[in-house]
Design a protein around this motif. Structure first.
Motif, PDB file in Angstrom:
ATOM      1  N   THR A 381      -4.273  13.931  14.138  1.00 20.01           N
ATOM      2  CA  THR A 381      -4.349  12.519  14.544  1.00 20.01           C
ATOM      3  C   THR A 381      -3.319  11.688  13.783  1.00 20.01           C
ATOM      4  O   THR A 381      -2.672  10.784  14.350  1.00 20.01           O
ATOM      5  CB  THR A 381      -5.762  11.986  14.286  1.00 20.01           C
ATOM      6  N   VAL A 431      -5.809   5.843  20.831  1.00 22.92           N
ATOM      7  CA  VAL A 431      -6.089   6.992  19.970  1.00 22.92           C
ATOM      8  C   VAL A 431      -6.961   6.581  18.793  1.00 22.92           C
ATOM      9  O   VAL A 431      -7.909   7.287  18.416  1.00 22.92           O
ATOM     10  CB  VAL A 431      -4.774   7.629  19.489  1.00 22.92           C
ATOM     11  N   VAL A 434     -10.728   5.966  19.892  1.00 23.10           N
ATOM     12  CA  VAL A 434     -11.458   7.224  20.062  1.00 23.10           C
ATOM     13  C   VAL A 434     -11.678   7.904  18.718  1.00 23.10           C
ATOM     14  O   VAL A 434     -12.745   8.456  18.436  1.00 23.10           O
ATOM     15  CB  VAL A 434     -10.699   8.149  21.040  1.00 23.10           C
ATOM     16  N   TRP A 435     -10.645   7.872  17.868  1.00 21.63           N
ATOM     17  CA  TRP A 435     -10.763   8.518  16.558  1.00 21.63           C
ATOM     18  C   TRP A 435     -11.839   7.857  15.697  1.00 21.63           C
ATOM     19  O   TRP A 435     -12.598   8.532  15.000  1.00 21.63           O
ATOM     20  CB  TRP A 435      -9.407   8.478  15.860  1.00 21.63           C
ATOM     21  N   VAL A 438     -15.176   9.172  16.704  1.00 17.39           N
ATOM     22  CA  VAL A 438     -15.412  10.515  16.170  1.00 17.39           C
ATOM     23  C   VAL A 438     -15.768  10.445  14.692  1.00 17.39           C
ATOM     24  O   VAL A 438     -16.689  11.119  14.209  1.00 17.39           O
ATOM     25  CB  VAL A 438     -14.178  11.404  16.398  1.00 17.39           C
ATOM     26  N   LEU A 615     -17.283  16.719  21.436  1.00 22.36           N
ATOM     27  CA  LEU A 615     -16.669  15.510  20.874  1.00 22.36           C
ATOM     28  C   LEU A 615     -15.218  15.762  20.487  1.00 22.36           C
ATOM     29  O   LEU A 615     -14.326  14.945  20.774  1.00 22.36           O
ATOM     30  CB  LEU A 615     -17.478  15.056  19.657  1.00 22.36           C
ATOM     31  N   PHE A 616     -14.943  16.894  19.869  1.00 22.41           N
ATOM     32  CA  PHE A 616     -13.573  17.212  19.491  1.00 22.41           C
ATOM     33  C   PHE A 616     -12.701  17.449  20.722  1.00 22.41           C
ATOM     34  O   PHE A 616     -11.507  17.126  20.716  1.00 22.41           O
ATOM     35  CB  PHE A 616     -13.558  18.452  18.603  1.00 22.41           C
ATOM     36  N   ILE A 618     -13.010  15.914  23.569  1.00 18.62           N
ATOM     37  CA  ILE A 618     -12.700  14.601  24.160  1.00 18.62           C
ATOM     38  C   ILE A 618     -11.572  13.917  23.399  1.00 18.62           C
ATOM     39  O   ILE A 618     -10.585  13.455  23.981  1.00 18.62           O
ATOM     40  CB  ILE A 618     -13.965  13.729  24.180  1.00 18.62           C
ATOM     41  N   THR A 619     -11.735  13.828  22.068  1.00 19.57           N
ATOM     42  CA  THR A 619     -10.682  13.147  21.290  1.00 19.57           C
ATOM     43  C   THR A 619      -9.365  13.906  21.344  1.00 19.57           C
ATOM     44  O   THR A 619      -8.287  13.297  21.388  1.00 19.57           O
ATOM     45  CB  THR A 619     -11.145  12.965  19.838  1.00 19.57           C
ATOM     46  N   ILE A 622      -7.763  13.125  24.828  1.00 18.58           N
ATOM     47  CA  ILE A 622      -7.198  11.769  24.920  1.00 18.58           C
ATOM     48  C   ILE A 622      -5.945  11.654  24.050  1.00 18.58           C
ATOM     49  O   ILE A 622      -4.929  11.051  24.458  1.00 18.58           O
ATOM     50  CB  ILE A 622      -8.266  10.736  24.516  1.00 18.58           C
ATOM     51  N   THR A 623      -5.989  12.202  22.841  1.00 17.69           N
ATOM     52  CA  THR A 623      -4.828  12.135  21.950  1.00 17.69           C
ATOM     53  C   THR A 623      -3.628  12.864  22.562  1.00 17.69           C
ATOM     54  O   THR A 623      -2.492  12.365  22.531  1.00 17.69           O
ATOM     55  CB  THR A 623      -5.186  12.753  20.593  1.00 17.69           C
TER      56      THR A 623
END
Length: 680
Positions: A381, A431, A434-435, A438, A615-616, A618-619, A622-623
């Motif tokens: 990230t 980003v 969303v981060w 998480v 969850l990981f 999804i992020t 998107i990233t």
């Protein structure tokens, strides 16, 4: 016969031997209530020829014989036969035509009908050899030429004779209906009939299909009793049942054998012994028995529980009682009663307690895989944010150390407080949003798990089920002599990894040492063993995983023993009345109230990567999408430069370096330029 348990006898003898048998049976008291006698048709057909005192001794006997249909022709013949027979035998008391006489009468009619059908006479040259009269060979006559034809015709003759339907198949009369007769008084009474197609009927009208006609009429059994005999009784010979008991059970609370060294008297006690004695006392008849320990001459156990139950099959024991589990192998040669205790195989393992003073306890809430994945995602990230913000945000520019610092600083600082650096691009903002979500979930989960470990002392099992033990190749244990050795091999354990122990103390010692130190990692035991084991050592051990289904503990009897049904029925009655539970309470056999039963979801377990996969994903998705959009937009806005560099004759590495240098330059439309009027 009187000393046997059996009380039902089927008699298939000649009439002369039957006359002696029933007189002796009456003399021995075997024609009394509780007995049942059944005679076959060969004897019943000759019943009228028996002496009156023999008939008196056969009261209550059941028999069968061929059903003779009632007809006017039969009545006429019977009267003629009676007059002729009494004229020839004035001293005879009875003159009834037997079934054999009727068959002879019908056979002669069939022979006559066959002769008429053939209609052929022997030639004049045919002469009977009369020399056989003075010869020792009585069958030296000529063979009739007409005989085979008459025989063939006779096999095809069918008619309704006095004895029933006359039809020969392979030289034999076809089976007809049978009468079921009851010897009462001076004769026999019909209580029903039987046919191959319809079964038992109480009337002669076979067309009446009502259920009331499908039962026998009332039967008078020996002893002038109308109560149906049970078919067996305890032998009156006085022989006691030999009840085998194990010498070295797992817990003395179940069965314990003590021998007085001075008097050599054996005393057997225990919860299951008390249950067995309560059942024997509750039976509707008296049963005498002695306990026989299954031991060698030196007092040690003579074998496993399989060998103990096999002694019943071999006739060395009349029954066995104790902590004997019902298994399919044992059921092949003995019959078990209803279980008097529950079954099921459980896994008992040592429990370990988290130490709140452990210096590495802060790492335990998350699994190793989750820690590594989270750190990698933090770095990824940071790299993506640097790429998205580098050309536009002044905070992401500067020397190399400044770049590396921002890559690690921004994502990791989001765990504890809000950052002061501004995000200027929309893709980077997406980003970051969303981060932060998480980070919020991950931080909350970690905090809750760590708080529980620090504030509440919880227990965690080292294993979950048998499959994990098999994969770990550790040693496991069970009670010596039990069926569990074969059971564990069936589950998949190697025999070399199975250790057996004679006492709970040895099992506890082996569990405390562990598999690596000459002990075991887990103890397999049936549920009653487990309850008592945990009642003694429950603060150190717990059950984990599923309970593998097995049958419970029960008494074993020989195959076909009538005691099995009565003992099972009495056990149910004692359970319903609560007597069994009272006995268990006296021996403290009830399950411990504090029984630690841990499975894969109870207790404190580390949070695994599987909990955060979605969850990981999804992020990460998107990233990656934001990064792809940025790269495509950069290539489009700088397409002339990229096209010129890529079409040059330099090496690929030189082209990549040129593009990276161009990317390193600040975007002229950046947020900082707009804010400061274009000054760098």
């Amino acid at each position: 016969m009187k000393t046997m348990q059996t009380r039902v006898f089927v008699v298939h003898v000649s009439s002369s031997l039957a006359s002696k048998l029933f007189l002796k049976a009456e003399e021995a008291g075997m024609m009394s209530e509780g007995y049942a006698w059944i005679i076959t048709s060969g004897l019943m057909d000759l019943f009228n020829s028996l002496d009156s005192h023999v008939v008196d001794s056969m009261q209550g006997v059941l028999g069968v014989k061929r059903l003779i249909p009632i007809s006017r022709k039969l009545d006429t013949l019977a009267k003629r036969w009676k007059l002729k027979f009494l004229a020839d035998n004035p001293d005879a008391s009875q003159a009834e035509m037997s079934l054999y006489g009727l068959w002879a009468y019908d056979t002669l009619w069939a022979l006559a009908m066959a002769a008429e059908r053939v209609g052929y006479k022997e030639p004049a040259s045919f002469q009977i050899n009369t020399s056989f009269i003075n010869s020792t060979n009585l069958f030296s006559t000529e063979i009739s030429r007409t005989g085979p034809k008459i025989l063939e015709a006779m096999l095809g003759v069918t008619f309704q004779g006095l004895g029933g339907n006359f039809h020969l198949v392979e030289g034999q009369l076809q089976p007809s209906a049978f009468q079921i007769l009851n010897v009462v008084g001076k004769g026999e009474k019909e209580v029903g009939i039987w046919t191959h197609s319809l079964g038992i009927w109480s009337g002669r009208n076979l067309n009446d299909t009502s259920s009331s006609n499908k039962t026998l009429r009332r039967i008078i059994f020996p002893g002038d009793s109308i109560v149906v005999p049970r078919g067996w009784e305890v032998p009156v010979s006085g022989r006691k049942l030999k009840v085998g008991v194990p010498v070295e059970p797992g817990f003395k609370e179940f069965v314990e054998v003590k021998r007085d060294n001075g008097t050599n008297v054996v005393t057997v006690s225990g919860c299951y012994i008390d249950i067995f004695e309560a059942v024997m006392k509750a039976l509707p008849y008296a049963v005498s028995y002695d306990y026989i320990p299954f031991e060698n001459s030196d007092g040690s156990s003579a074998g496993t529980y399989d060998e103990l139950t096999r002694q019943v099959y071999l006739g060395n024991f009349d029954a066995t009682v104790g902590d004997i589990t019902i298994t399919s192998k044992r059921s092949q040669y003995v019959d078990f009663t209803m279980p008097y205790d529950a079954g099921g195989v459980t896994i008992t393992v040592p429990i370990k307690q988290d130490d709140p003073n452990n210096q590495w306890i802060f790492l335990k809430p998350l699994s190793k895989e989750l820690w590594l994945t989270a750190i990698a995602l933090f770095i990824l990230t940071g790299v993506v944010l640097w790429i998205l913000e580098h050309r536009f945000n002044h905070a992401y520019r500067g020397p190399v150390a400044q770049h590396a610092g921002m890559i690690f600083y921004f994502p990791f600082m989001s765990l504890v407080f809000a950052h002061s650096e501004r995000i200027v691009t929309n893709l980077a903002r997406l980003v970051v949003v969303v981060w932060m979500f998480v980070v919020l979930i991950l931080n909350s989960t970690y905090t809750a798990s760590l708080s529980a470990r620090l504030t509440v002392q919880r227990l965690s099992p080292p294993v979950i089920d048998a499959n994990e033990l098999i994969r770990a190749q550790v040693y496991v244990g069970c009670h010596n002599g039990s069926f569990l050795v074969e059971y564990l091999q069936h589950l998949g354990f190697n025999k070399s990894k199975i250790r057996t122990y004679k006492s709970p103390e040895l099992c506890q010692e082996a569990l405390s040492r562990g598999s690596e130190n000459g002990g075991i990692a887990a103890l397999f035991s049936v549920r009653p063993y487990t309850n008592l084991f945990l009642s003694k050592y429950g603060d150190k051990y717990a059950t984990v995983g599923p309970t593998y289904p097995t049958d419970g503990f029960a008494c074993a009897f020989p195959k076909g023993s009538p005691l099995v049904a009565d003992v099972s029925r009495t056990l149910i009655e004692l359970m319903d009345s609560g007597r069994i539970f009272e006995i268990e309470g006296q021996w403290n056999m009830k399950s411990p109230a504090y029984n630690n039963d841990l499975d894969g979801t109870s207790g404190l377990t580390r949070i695994s990567l599987a909990s955060f996969k979605a969850l990981f994903a999804i992020t990460g998705g998107i990233t990656a999408t934001c990064l792809a959009i940025f790269v495509l937009k950069y290539l489009y806005n700088n397409r002339d430069f990229v096209k010129r560099i890529w079409s040059s004759s330099t090496t690929v590495w030189s082209k990549v370096v040129a593009i990276c240098k161009n990317f390193e330059q600040r975007d002229p439309k950046s947020f900082r330029d707009r804010e400061e009027g274009g000054n760098v």
